[in-house]
Design a protein around this motif. Structure first.
Motif, PDB file in Angstrom:
ATOM      1  N   MET A 125      -8.713   7.244   4.874  1.00 43.94           N
ATOM      2  CA  MET A 125      -7.675   6.607   5.680  1.00 43.94           C
ATOM      3  C   MET A 125      -7.559   7.272   7.042  1.00 43.94           C
ATOM      4  O   MET A 125      -7.340   6.614   8.060  1.00 43.94           O
ATOM      5  CB  MET A 125      -6.337   6.642   4.939  1.00 43.94           C
ATOM      6  N   LEU A 131      -5.977   2.491   8.440  1.00 48.78           N
ATOM      7  CA  LEU A 131      -5.311   1.781   7.352  1.00 48.78           C
ATOM      8  C   LEU A 131      -5.742   0.316   7.359  1.00 48.78           C
ATOM      9  O   LEU A 131      -5.040  -0.559   7.855  1.00 48.78           O
ATOM     10  CB  LEU A 131      -3.790   1.881   7.498  1.00 48.78           C
ATOM     11  N   THR A 147     -11.516   1.286   5.257  1.00 47.09           N
ATOM     12  CA  THR A 147     -11.224   2.308   4.250  1.00 47.09           C
ATOM     13  C   THR A 147     -11.516   1.792   2.847  1.00 47.09           C
ATOM     14  O   THR A 147     -12.083   2.505   2.012  1.00 47.09           O
ATOM     15  CB  THR A 147      -9.755   2.745   4.344  1.00 47.09           C
ATOM     16  N   GLN A 156      -6.965  -0.371  -2.054  1.00 52.00           N
ATOM     17  CA  GLN A 156      -5.909  -1.219  -1.523  1.00 52.00           C
ATOM     18  C   GLN A 156      -4.534  -0.785  -2.014  1.00 52.00           C
ATOM     19  O   GLN A 156      -3.535  -0.987  -1.323  1.00 52.00           O
ATOM     20  CB  GLN A 156      -6.182  -2.679  -1.895  1.00 52.00           C
ATOM     21  N   VAL A 172      -3.709   2.124   0.328  1.00 52.05           N
ATOM     22  CA  VAL A 172      -3.401   1.612   1.662  1.00 52.05           C
ATOM     23  C   VAL A 172      -2.108   0.803   1.625  1.00 52.05           C
ATOM     24  O   VAL A 172      -1.262   0.887   2.527  1.00 52.05           O
ATOM     25  CB  VAL A 172      -4.573   0.768   2.197  1.00 52.05           C
ATOM     26  N   SER A 173      -1.963  -0.019   0.562  1.00 54.19           N
ATOM     27  CA  SER A 173      -0.714  -0.733   0.248  1.00 54.19           C
ATOM     28  C   SER A 173      -0.296  -1.769   1.280  1.00 54.19           C
ATOM     29  O   SER A 173       0.860  -2.174   1.299  1.00 54.19           O
ATOM     30  CB  SER A 173       0.447   0.260   0.032  1.00 54.19           C
TER      31      SER A 173
END
Length: 250
Positions: free
Chosen positions: A111, A116, A120, A193, A196-197
């Protein structure tokens, strides 16, 4: 599976787990596990939502890109390790280390390096998939019968023709690595994911968790598991066909 002398279909154990899941959900023993019937109903809501379509598009791009890079690098690395003993001694320890290492801990580093976003996740998929592909390719190359290569040389085969012979002879192990790499790649895209959200299915998982929509959460989990197993089964069927084809050349 055999019970009291009767042979049960392979799906029997799955049915037992579904029944247990439904009972636990109905009795509200664990709040994180709603009844399985509610999960199935929520699956329709998940599939028909516009956010799911966009999330799967982003996820598919990340997954395919990361897996494609892993296939190219992993197969090339496996051939290098299988054909060059010096390279095998230098790289084998590192490949095994990355295969067994908790790669999730490296995602924050990715990241920082890649930001973001999708890059990534692509790198995460690559890291999860490439090492098992490399090791299985290496095993396939090293298990080729030496007489096969000697015969190709005696018939005056060029270097490229010998490479094709090696590739086809090692194809069952390569496809086994591809199959396992595809499964690990699904794990990588979800973990990437999730951390990173803000993109793909990770954003959906975060949304369902924050709003405690656990039926939708587990519906999405089941969907991803089904996709991963479907991809793996397709490669496994092709792998069985190739195994006989390559075995005739050993």
């Amino acid at each position: 599976m055999t019970l009291f002398g009767y042979r049960l279909p392979m799906m029997s154990s799955l049915i037992v787990w579904v029944i247990l899941w439904e009972i636990i959900g109905r009795l509200e023993l664990l709040l994180l596990f709603p009844p399985f019937s509610e999960v199935i109903l929520a699956l329709g809501d998940v599939l028909t939502s516009s956010s799911f379509a966009e999330a799967m598009r982003i996820t598919a791009i990340s997954y395919v890109a990361g897996l494609a890079i892993a296939l190219v690098v992993g197969i090339a690395l496996g051939f290098l390790m299988g054909l060059v003993p010096t390279a095998d001694k230098m790289l084998n320890m590192w490949v095994n280390t990355f295969l067994s290492a908790p790669l999730s801990a490296l995602v924050p580093v990715f990241m920082i390096l890649f930001g973001l976003g999708t890059p990534t996740v692509i790198v995460t998929v690559f890291m999860f998939a490439v090492w098992i592909i490399a090791l299985d390719t290496r095993a396939g190359v090293q298990n080729i019968s030496p007489s096969l290569i000697e015969m190709s040389r005696s018939f005056g085969a060029s270097r490229f023709e010998r490479f094709k012979i090696t590739l086809f002879a090692a194809l069952p192990e390569i496809l086994a690595g591809v199959r396992l790499g595809m499964i690990r790649g699904v794990k990588g895209v979800v973990i990437g994911q999730l951390l990173v959200s803000i993109i793909g299915v990770g954003a959906l998982f975060s949304l369902y968790q924050q709003n405690f929509l656990m039926a939708h959460f587990w519906a999405l989990v089941l969907l991803l598991f089904t996709l991963a197993l479907t991809f793996a089964e397709i490669v496994a069927r092709f792998e069985k066909r190739i195994e006989y084809y390559a075995g005739a050349r050993s």
